[in-house]
Write a protein that holds these residues in place. Sequence first.
Motif, mmCIF file in Angstrom:
data_model
loop_
_atom_site.group_PDB
_atom_site.id
_atom_site.type_symbol
_atom_site.label_atom_id
_atom_site.label_comp_id
_atom_site.label_asym_id
_atom_site.label_seq_id
_atom_site.Cartn_x
_atom_site.Cartn_y
_atom_site.Cartn_z
ATOM 1 N N GLN A 169 44.426 -38.701 -41.529
ATOM 2 C CA GLN A 169 44.234 -38.597 -40.093
ATOM 3 C C GLN A 169 43.029 -39.412 -39.632
ATOM 4 N N ARG A 170 41.945 -39.404 -40.417
ATOM 5 C CA ARG A 170 40.759 -40.191 -40.062
ATOM 6 C C ARG A 170 41.051 -41.680 -40.051
ATOM 7 N N HIS A 171 41.927 -42.130 -40.936
ATOM 8 C CA HIS A 171 42.182 -43.560 -41.075
ATOM 9 C C HIS A 171 43.543 -43.981 -40.515
ATOM 10 N N SER A 172 44.226 -43.053 -39.849
ATOM 11 C CA SER A 172 45.514 -43.339 -39.191
ATOM 12 C C SER A 172 46.502 -44.018 -40.147
ATOM 13 N N LEU A 173 46.681 -43.435 -41.310
ATOM 14 C CA LEU A 173 47.559 -44.000 -42.328
ATOM 15 C C LEU A 173 48.956 -43.389 -42.259
ATOM 16 N N LEU A 174 49.940 -44.195 -42.554
ATOM 17 C CA LEU A 174 51.283 -43.682 -42.770
ATOM 18 C C LEU A 174 51.322 -42.962 -44.116
ATOM 19 N N VAL A 175 52.056 -41.866 -44.174
ATOM 20 C CA VAL A 175 52.198 -41.100 -45.412
ATOM 21 C C VAL A 175 53.667 -41.112 -45.824
ATOM 22 N N ILE A 176 53.939 -41.750 -46.965
ATOM 23 C CA ILE A 176 55.288 -41.763 -47.539
ATOM 24 C C ILE A 176 55.232 -41.005 -48.846
ATOM 25 N N GLU A 177 55.838 -39.830 -48.894
ATOM 26 C CA GLU A 177 55.790 -38.993 -50.099
ATOM 27 C C GLU A 177 56.843 -39.436 -51.111
ATOM 28 N N ASP A 178 56.417 -39.578 -52.351
ATOM 29 C CA ASP A 178 57.367 -39.708 -53.453
ATOM 30 C C ASP A 178 57.653 -38.293 -53.936
ATOM 31 N N ASN A 179 58.759 -37.746 -53.454
ATOM 32 C CA ASN A 179 59.134 -36.365 -53.753
ATOM 33 C C ASN A 179 60.279 -36.314 -54.753
ATOM 34 N N ALA A 180 60.351 -37.306 -55.625
ATOM 35 C CA ALA A 180 61.457 -37.393 -56.567
ATOM 36 C C ALA A 180 61.510 -36.207 -57.510
ATOM 37 N N GLN A 181 60.346 -35.593 -57.808
ATOM 38 C CA GLN A 181 60.294 -34.554 -58.832
ATOM 39 C C GLN A 181 59.960 -33.162 -58.291
ATOM 40 N N ALA A 182 59.886 -32.996 -56.986
ATOM 41 C CA ALA A 182 59.321 -31.739 -56.483
ATOM 42 C C ALA A 182 60.129 -31.088 -55.368
ATOM 43 N N ILE A 183 61.429 -31.281 -55.339
ATOM 44 C CA ILE A 183 62.216 -30.639 -54.291
ATOM 45 C C ILE A 183 62.009 -29.119 -54.331
ATOM 46 N N GLY A 184 61.688 -28.549 -53.183
ATOM 47 C CA GLY A 184 61.487 -27.111 -53.083
ATOM 48 C C GLY A 184 60.057 -26.649 -53.232
ATOM 49 N N ALA A 185 59.155 -27.551 -53.561
ATOM 50 C CA ALA A 185 57.749 -27.163 -53.686
ATOM 51 C C ALA A 185 57.142 -26.945 -52.300
ATOM 52 N N VAL A 186 56.097 -26.115 -52.253
ATOM 53 C CA VAL A 186 55.460 -25.749 -50.987
ATOM 54 C C VAL A 186 53.961 -25.973 -51.104
ATOM 55 N N ALA A 187 53.406 -26.740 -50.174
ATOM 56 C CA ALA A 187 51.972 -27.044 -50.189
ATOM 57 C C ALA A 187 51.165 -25.837 -49.742
ATOM 58 N N THR A 188 49.880 -25.852 -50.070
ATOM 59 C CA THR A 188 48.986 -24.749 -49.709
ATOM 60 C C THR A 188 48.400 -24.900 -48.315
#
Length: 389
Positions: free
Chosen positions: A166-185
């Motif tokens: 957010q500070r650097h206004s970056l695009l975020v592209i997640e590589d979620n190939a191995q984590a379907i169904g995981a939930v962040a804190t």
Amino acid sequence: MPGYSGRRASMITMKHYPFLDLKTVNEPYRDAMVEAMTRVVDSGWYVGGPEVEAFESALAAYCDVPYVVGLTNGLDALRLALRGYIELGRLGKGDKVMVPANTYVATVLAITDNGLVPVFVDAHDMTLNMDTSRLDEYLQEGVKAIMPVHLYGRVCWDEALRDFVQRHSLLVIEDNAQAIGAVATCDGLFGTRHSGGLGHAGCFSFYPTKNVGALGDAGALATHDAELAQAVRAIRNYGSLRQYDNIYKGLNCRLDPMKAAQLTVKLPFADMENGARAKLAGIYDCYITNPLVRKPLYAEGAADSVWHQYVVRVDDRDAFRAYLLENGVETAVHYATPPYRQTCYAEYAGIDMPVSDEIARTCVSLPISRCTSLDDAMDIAEIVNGYHR
């Protein structure tokens, strides 16, 4: 040569503990998948159509995102996410993308294939993911995006990473190939905590070995960005949203209906499959006590890992794996050579990534799938405890 206790040897010497057997993994879903594939055959609709749309809708609901685009595989999902933002003018050739040093090479291939430049970030010694506490150290002029990888099934997302992008206004592209169904804190950029929906785009692989796997290659892109979704839909289909009207110089990266039908059968059971893996991980964490074996970070009851792999670290990896195999336990290594040490990326061979190099040298994946019962996990833990130098 490493040894083992006589009691354990006498109990289970002859038993075999496979690392993974895909026939066993898919057996509970076989009849439903055959029925779904027969439906596709009988429909006469073999490219696109209602099966693909149904799976896209189901995955969007599961990940709490408004848009999903089915694609040929996980690499193409990553490639088209970046390509879409290039076509939309939010990225340009030569822009830099921050990426974890400890990852499978596909993550980096997607970056360089689009004429973008990877900026490697060393791993955290405990999470094995990108070290989010050191992002400012690795920030360079020209960085426009970051590609966190939820490696081994553990979410790479926290308040430090969210604040940084957010500070650097970056695009975020997640590589979620191995984590379907995981939930962040903590919340993602758009409020959801589901992996794949934390940033601007989330990229999925449904390769057969994944927690939710197709009978062959398959992938998808999830996003909160309507413009990106539309661009990727066009790019995957020769650059066209309407027949013979080519907006972009596109590709053929469409998810086929047969794979979509298979995945629609299996997706509703993703949480069940992930929960079974978490139980196995809990047994390993509780019962592996060998001081020569370093276990992965584990939190009782947490959903921030879906345990695509259970990765331990051992100094003498070859001897450890040989000992386990002698006792019937198959293992794997994910991954022995990080991307910046690969021949195709020789220009990065001189970079200093000490934690990632150490992980690559010592990592070993233990069995953790439907092929491994709870009793098997107990046995494997005891075998691991018998290892000595």
